[in-house]
Scaffold this motif. Structure first.
Motif, PDB file in Angstrom:
ATOM      1  N   HIS A 195       3.298  -2.373  -7.758  1.00 39.29           N
ATOM      2  CA  HIS A 195       3.414  -1.672  -6.228  1.00 39.29           C
ATOM      3  C   HIS A 195       4.874  -1.257  -6.122  1.00 39.29           C
ATOM      4  N   GLY A 209     -13.164  10.508 -10.030  1.00 36.46           N
ATOM      5  CA  GLY A 209     -13.748  10.931  -8.961  1.00 36.46           C
ATOM      6  C   GLY A 209     -15.265  10.877  -9.028  1.00 36.46           C
ATOM      7  N   ILE A 234      -8.310  -0.381  -0.842  1.00 40.91           N
ATOM      8  CA  ILE A 234      -9.776   0.318  -1.100  1.00 40.91           C
ATOM      9  C   ILE A 234      -9.508   0.603  -2.524  1.00 40.91           C
ATOM     10  N   ASP A 253      -2.280  10.896 -11.104  1.00 39.79           N
ATOM     11  CA  ASP A 253      -0.936   9.800 -11.044  1.00 39.79           C
ATOM     12  C   ASP A 253      -0.301   9.662 -12.462  1.00 39.79           C
ATOM     13  N   ILE A 272      -5.621  11.585  -7.078  1.00 35.15           N
ATOM     14  CA  ILE A 272      -6.097  12.749  -6.896  1.00 35.15           C
ATOM     15  C   ILE A 272      -4.848  13.281  -5.869  1.00 35.15           C
TER      16      ILE A 272
HETATM   17  P1  NAD Z   1      -2.280   4.294  -1.014  1.00 26.99           P
HETATM   18  O1  NAD Z   1      -1.288   5.258  -0.701  1.00 26.99           O
HETATM   19  O2  NAD Z   1      -2.995   3.371   0.029  1.00 26.99           O
HETATM   20  O3  NAD Z   1      -1.573   3.058  -1.920  1.00 26.99           O
HETATM   21  C1  NAD Z   1      -0.597   3.723  -3.009  1.00 26.99           C
HETATM   22  C2  NAD Z   1      -0.057   2.497  -3.568  1.00 26.99           C
HETATM   23  O4  NAD Z   1       0.945   2.913  -4.633  1.00 26.99           O
HETATM   24  C3  NAD Z   1       0.408   1.328  -2.786  1.00 26.99           C
HETATM   25  O5  NAD Z   1       0.047   0.309  -3.031  1.00 26.99           O
HETATM   26  C4  NAD Z   1       2.161   1.338  -3.227  1.00 26.99           C
HETATM   27  O6  NAD Z   1       2.709   0.000  -3.138  1.00 26.99           O
HETATM   28  C5  NAD Z   1       1.849   1.897  -4.434  1.00 26.99           C
HETATM   29  N1  NAD Z   1       3.179   2.732  -4.853  1.00 26.99           N
HETATM   30  C6  NAD Z   1       3.619   3.598  -4.111  1.00 26.99           C
HETATM   31  N2  NAD Z   1       5.023   4.026  -4.815  1.00 26.99           N
HETATM   32  C7  NAD Z   1       4.923   3.439  -5.773  1.00 26.99           C
HETATM   33  C8  NAD Z   1       5.931   3.472  -6.746  1.00 26.99           C
HETATM   34  N3  NAD Z   1       7.133   4.191  -6.645  1.00 26.99           N
HETATM   35  N4  NAD Z   1       5.804   2.449  -7.890  1.00 26.99           N
HETATM   36  C9  NAD Z   1       4.708   1.542  -7.842  1.00 26.99           C
HETATM   37  N5  NAD Z   1       3.632   1.690  -7.080  1.00 26.99           N
HETATM   38  C10 NAD Z   1       4.113   2.616  -5.950  1.00 26.99           C
HETATM   39  O7  NAD Z   1      -3.225   4.947  -1.683  1.00 26.99           O
HETATM   40  P2  NAD Z   1      -4.636   4.733  -2.244  1.00 26.99           P
HETATM   41  O8  NAD Z   1      -5.742   4.917  -1.314  1.00 26.99           O
HETATM   42  O9  NAD Z   1      -4.921   3.359  -3.002  1.00 26.99           O
HETATM   43  O10 NAD Z   1      -4.880   5.990  -3.404  1.00 26.99           O
HETATM   44  C11 NAD Z   1      -4.125   6.088  -4.379  1.00 26.99           C
HETATM   45  C12 NAD Z   1      -4.554   7.312  -5.209  1.00 26.99           C
HETATM   46  O11 NAD Z   1      -5.811   7.372  -5.660  1.00 26.99           O
HETATM   47  C13 NAD Z   1      -4.278   8.508  -4.008  1.00 26.99           C
HETATM   48  O12 NAD Z   1      -3.970   9.666  -5.063  1.00 26.99           O
HETATM   49  C14 NAD Z   1      -5.778   8.896  -3.828  1.00 26.99           C
HETATM   50  O13 NAD Z   1      -5.859  10.310  -3.508  1.00 26.99           O
HETATM   51  C15 NAD Z   1      -6.487   8.465  -4.969  1.00 26.99           C
HETATM   52  N6  NAD Z   1      -7.826   8.054  -4.643  1.00 26.99           N
HETATM   53  C16 NAD Z   1      -8.810   8.554  -5.607  1.00 26.99           C
HETATM   54  C17 NAD Z   1     -10.234   8.217  -5.390  1.00 26.99           C
HETATM   55  C18 NAD Z   1     -11.145   8.902  -6.395  1.00 26.99           C
HETATM   56  O14 NAD Z   1     -12.283   8.579  -6.015  1.00 26.99           O
HETATM   57  N7  NAD Z   1     -10.931   9.071  -7.564  1.00 26.99           N
HETATM   58  C19 NAD Z   1     -10.422   7.229  -4.340  1.00 26.99           C
HETATM   59  C20 NAD Z   1      -9.571   6.716  -3.538  1.00 26.99           C
HETATM   60  C21 NAD Z   1      -8.322   7.032  -3.805  1.00 26.99           C
END
Ligand code: NAD
Length: 245
Positions: free
Chosen positions: A150, A224, A130, A203, A192
């Motif tokens: 990642h 957001g 996403i 982050d 977030i």
């Molecule tokens: P997710 O958990 O599906 O994916 C996280 C990604 O981070 C994974 O691909 C993983 O490989 C990577 N990752 C994890 N640990 C890592 C590390 N130590 N080093 C490098 N990469 C690492 O999360 P997501 O759905 O993609 O969301 C990510 C963030 O964005 C969350 O905080 C979520 O709340 C936020 N988010 C915000 C919005 C917005 O509207 N601003 C929308 C969607 C998600």
């Protein structure tokens, strides 16, 4: 579906945005125990309802529901989240109706800030379906040189320090520190995260990063609101597309 407090906030914000834009909306707050069949039935009804142009199932869904089955059930021409495989494929080949809201919001921020992506080193940290993956694709469409990092990436800081444009979508509070950022880089924080003291944070460790970055987005108040704005844009586009059918 269910009681996820973050989802409730997101849905309320989307409802409010619809009101502000003059977009008619319907909300279905389904109890946790709703079956997959019941949810699929509701999606089918909305797929066939002419007064509805766009459908969004707020994720995550409870564990007994298969997320992929739900996403696949939404009619692609009403899939305003752009998560359906048909829309994902269209984005891949660069001939799309909708873009996923968060990565599209990031691109809009970049464009409105007068930042040219072409030829820039772009690093996306995160590879979710996403955010991370479509984000990388959209930067590539703008001729960025894109690296996706990642959880298994080795020496992450060396990669992030090389970025002219750095997008963090990891889901770990304050994960990217100022020392991991190139002087003058554009830093976009998608994260977030809710801390124990109930405060929201991104982050990126804003305090150290803002001293190094050339431009940086805050959390909350950065990506957001753009996500919601892009959802409204997709919905208007869906209304136009579906009307002409
Ligand atoms: P997710 O958990 O599906 O994916 C996280 C990604 O981070 C994974 O691909 C993983 O490989 C990577 N990752 C994890 N640990 C890592 C590390 N130590 N080093 C490098 N990469 C690492 O999360 P997501 O759905 O993609 O969301 C990510 C963030 O964005 C969350 O905080 C979520 O709340 C936020 N988010 C915000 C919005 C917005 O509207 N601003 C929308 C969607 C998600």
């Amino acid at each position: 579906m269910g009681e996820d407090p973050a989802s409730r906030v997101y849905v309320r914000n989307k409802e409010r945005a619809c009101e502000e834009c003059g977009i008619y909306s319907e909300k279905y707050a389904l109890p946790e125990e709703t079956t997959q069949e019941e949810l699929l039935g509701l999606i089918d009804t909305l797929n066939n309802k002419t007064s509805i142009s766009g459908i969004l199932v707020q994720l995550p869904v409870p564990k007994h529901i298969d997320e992929k089955t739900i996403i696949n059930a939404i009619a692609p021409n009403k899939d305003v989240d752009a998560f359906h495989p048909v829309n994902v494929g269209k984005i891949m080949v660069g001939n799309y109706d909708f873009l996923p809201c968060t990565p599209a919001g990031v691109m809009e921020l970049i464009k409105e800030s007068g930042i040219d992506v072409e030829g820039k080193e772009c690093v996306v940290v995160g590879r979710s379906n996403i955010v991370g993956k479509p984000q990388a694709m959209l930067l590539l469409h703008q001729n960025g040189t894109v690296t996706i990092c990642h959880s298994k990436t080795k020496d992450l800081a060396a990669k992030t320090k090389n970025a002219d444009i750095l997008v963090a979508a990891v889901g770990i509070p304050n994960f990217i520190k100022g020392g991991m950022i190139k002087e003058g880089a554009v830093v976009i924080d998608v994260g977030i995260n809710r801390l124990e003291n109930k405060k929201l944070c991104g982050d990126v460790e804003f305090e150290t990063a803002e001293k190094i970055a050339g431009a940086i987005t805050p959390v909350p108040g950065g990506v957001g609101p753009m996500t919601i704005a892009m959802l409204m844009k997709n919905t208007v586009k869906a209304a136009i597309i579906n009307k002409s059918k």
